[in-house]
Design an enzyme around this catalytic site. Structure first.
Site, PDB file in Angstrom:
ATOM      1  N   HIS A   1       9.657  75.117  79.621  1.00 23.90           N
ATOM      2  CA  HIS A   1       9.087  74.402  78.476  1.00 23.90           C
ATOM      3  C   HIS A   1       7.596  74.727  78.326  1.00 23.90           C
ATOM      4  CE1 HIS A   1      12.332  71.425  79.839  1.00 23.90           C
ATOM      5  NE2 HIS A   1      12.709  71.699  78.609  1.00 23.90           N
TER       6      HIS A   1
ATOM      7  N   LEU B   1       9.895  68.070  81.692  1.00 21.05           N
ATOM      8  CA  LEU B   1       9.403  69.426  81.441  1.00 21.05           C
ATOM      9  C   LEU B   1       9.288  70.260  82.718  1.00 21.05           C
ATOM     10  CD1 LEU B   1       6.569  68.636  78.856  1.00 21.05           C
ATOM     11  CD2 LEU B   1       8.994  69.112  78.425  1.00 21.05           C
TER      12      LEU B   1
ATOM     13  N   LYS C   1      17.042  81.086  76.930  1.00 24.18           N
ATOM     14  CA  LYS C   1      18.000  80.567  77.915  1.00 24.18           C
ATOM     15  C   LYS C   1      19.194  79.932  77.214  1.00 24.18           C
ATOM     16  CE  LYS C   1      18.913  77.478  81.617  1.00 24.18           C
ATOM     17  NZ  LYS C   1      19.367  76.267  80.936  1.00 24.18           N
TER      18      LYS C   1
HETATM   19  P1  AMP Z   1      15.729  71.287  76.575  1.00 28.89           P
HETATM   20  O1  AMP Z   1      14.662  70.322  76.971  1.00 28.89           O
HETATM   21  O2  AMP Z   1      16.615  71.685  77.696  1.00 28.89           O
HETATM   22  O3  AMP Z   1      16.455  70.882  75.325  1.00 28.89           O
HETATM   23  O4  AMP Z   1      14.962  72.619  76.206  1.00 28.89           O
HETATM   24  C1  AMP Z   1      13.942  72.620  75.239  1.00 28.89           C
HETATM   25  C2  AMP Z   1      13.582  74.043  74.913  1.00 28.89           C
HETATM   26  O5  AMP Z   1      13.172  74.716  76.100  1.00 28.89           O
HETATM   27  C3  AMP Z   1      14.778  74.841  74.358  1.00 28.89           C
HETATM   28  O6  AMP Z   1      14.310  75.708  73.328  1.00 28.89           O
HETATM   29  C4  AMP Z   1      15.246  75.610  75.560  1.00 28.89           C
HETATM   30  O7  AMP Z   1      15.908  76.809  75.225  1.00 28.89           O
HETATM   31  C5  AMP Z   1      13.935  75.890  76.260  1.00 28.89           C
HETATM   32  N1  AMP Z   1      14.162  76.161  77.684  1.00 28.89           N
HETATM   33  C6  AMP Z   1      14.849  75.409  78.572  1.00 28.89           C
HETATM   34  N2  AMP Z   1      14.869  75.996  79.775  1.00 28.89           N
HETATM   35  C7  AMP Z   1      14.182  77.167  79.653  1.00 28.89           C
HETATM   36  C8  AMP Z   1      13.839  78.232  80.536  1.00 28.89           C
HETATM   37  N3  AMP Z   1      14.221  78.221  81.811  1.00 28.89           N
HETATM   38  N4  AMP Z   1      13.115  79.255  80.049  1.00 28.89           N
HETATM   39  C9  AMP Z   1      12.725  79.274  78.750  1.00 28.89           C
HETATM   40  N5  AMP Z   1      13.001  78.311  77.859  1.00 28.89           N
HETATM   41  C10 AMP Z   1      13.723  77.261  78.306  1.00 28.89           C
END
Ligand code: AMP
Length: 292
Positions: free
Chosen positions: A31, A27, A143
């Site tokens: 997140h 995280l 993102k």
């Molecule tokens: P992930 O762990 O990469 O699958 O991301 C989980 C959630 O966090 C997804 O909805 C992503 O779009 C969101 N997320 C990842 N990076 C960012 C960021 N820099 N800003 C906002 N949301 C993010």
């Protein structure tokens, strides 16, 4: 906060509006912003943490994806999570699944074109999380722009009683979009990686100055990324409602970029409106906790 490994345990002891934040862990503040938004927008906050093999098109990317459950549990709790659902592969896929969620549109361009099967894996695992955890609302980051549109449509098509909520992108103070994969970047690669957000911001500036031509906006991003030495996968202007490629910015859309920096593949975007405004995300004031 309780950390649990089964759907059944994750459905116990909840009350009121249940908010879900699906993640693959490791995280960062992006997140955590989603978890904080879920804290404000629901009564019980469930964070899921699962590195979903189904959505990885490259075995090496799956094998090296960063993982640290203890660290994630502490961060999720500090951001306001009530339940951390961290299933193992056997809980998510007890038998080899023969049922997949596959969208017939929205997935043939950009990430869908460059990562075969990726969105089938994403849509399938999110459908399983919606079915197994039964949230009322779920937060996703802007993102992953195409993913947000895909999930919103999947939830509507399959009548999941879930409100899908998008959240702006969190960035480092210098503009780099936060990503769990950023931990792989060397200091030189990190400089190269900055070209993605710099190109997108330059394009957003051009939109504010009146530019509406899709090819011109894409060229601004591509030139910056290629000029910095990154390997460009695509720079594309797409509709925010159906991700169709746009020759001109005439409907709300997003300008998305994907590029390889060393062995790490990064994506980023800005959301653009024909009125000239843009959602460039939010910047941290100091260095992300991702780096300890
Ligand atoms: P992930 O762990 O990469 O699958 O991301 C989980 C959630 O966090 C997804 O909805 C992503 O779009 C969101 N997320 C990842 N990076 C960012 C960021 N820099 N800003 C906002 N949301 C993010």
């Amino acid at each position: 906060m309780r950390t649990v490994g089964t759907f059944g345990e994750a459905r116990e002891g909840r009350s009121g509006v249940v908010g879900l934040v699906p993640t693959m862990g490791y995280l960062h503040e992006g997140h955590l912003a989603l978890i904080e938004a879920a804290r404000k927008g629901s009564d019980t906050v469930v964070v899921s943490l699962f590195v979903n093999p189904l959505q990885f098109d490259e075995a090496s990317d799956l094998a090296r994806y960063p993982r640290d459950l203890d660290r994630d549990a502490a961060l999720a709790e500090s951001a306001g999570a009530d339940i951390l659902f961290a299933p193992d592969v056997a809980e998510m896929y007890p038998i080899e699944p023969v049922t997949r969620v596959r969208l017939e549109a929205l997935t043939s361009t950009m990430e869908g074109a460059h990562r075969p099967g990726h969105f089938d894996g994403v849509a399938t695992v999110v459908a399983k999380l919606f079915a197994g955890l039964r949230p009322d609302r779920a937060w996703f980051g802007r993102k992953d722009a195409q993913q947000l549109v895909v999930i919103s449509r999947m939830a509507a098509d399959l009548s999941f009683p879930v409100e899908v909520v998008g959240h702006p992108t969190l960035r480092e103070a210098d503009g780099l979009a936060l990503s769990s994969r950023n931990v792989f970047l060397t200091s030189h690669e990190r400089e190269v990686a900055l070209s993605l957000s710099q190109g997108l911001f330059a394009a957003a500036d051009a939109v504010a100055d009146g530019e509406r031509d899709g090819a011109a906006l894409q060229r601004i991003v591509a030139d910056r990324v290629i000029g910095a030495g990154a390997g460009l996968d695509y720079a594309e202007l797409a509709s925010a409602t159906d991700v169709s490629p746009q020759e001109r910015l005439e409907v709300p859309g997003f300008l998305a970029v994907a590029a390889r920096v060393g062995a790490t593949r990064l994506i980023d975007n800005v959301w653009l409106d024909p009125d000239g405004t843009a959602d460039r995300g939010m910047r941290l004031e100091r260095k992300s906790a991702l780096y300890g």
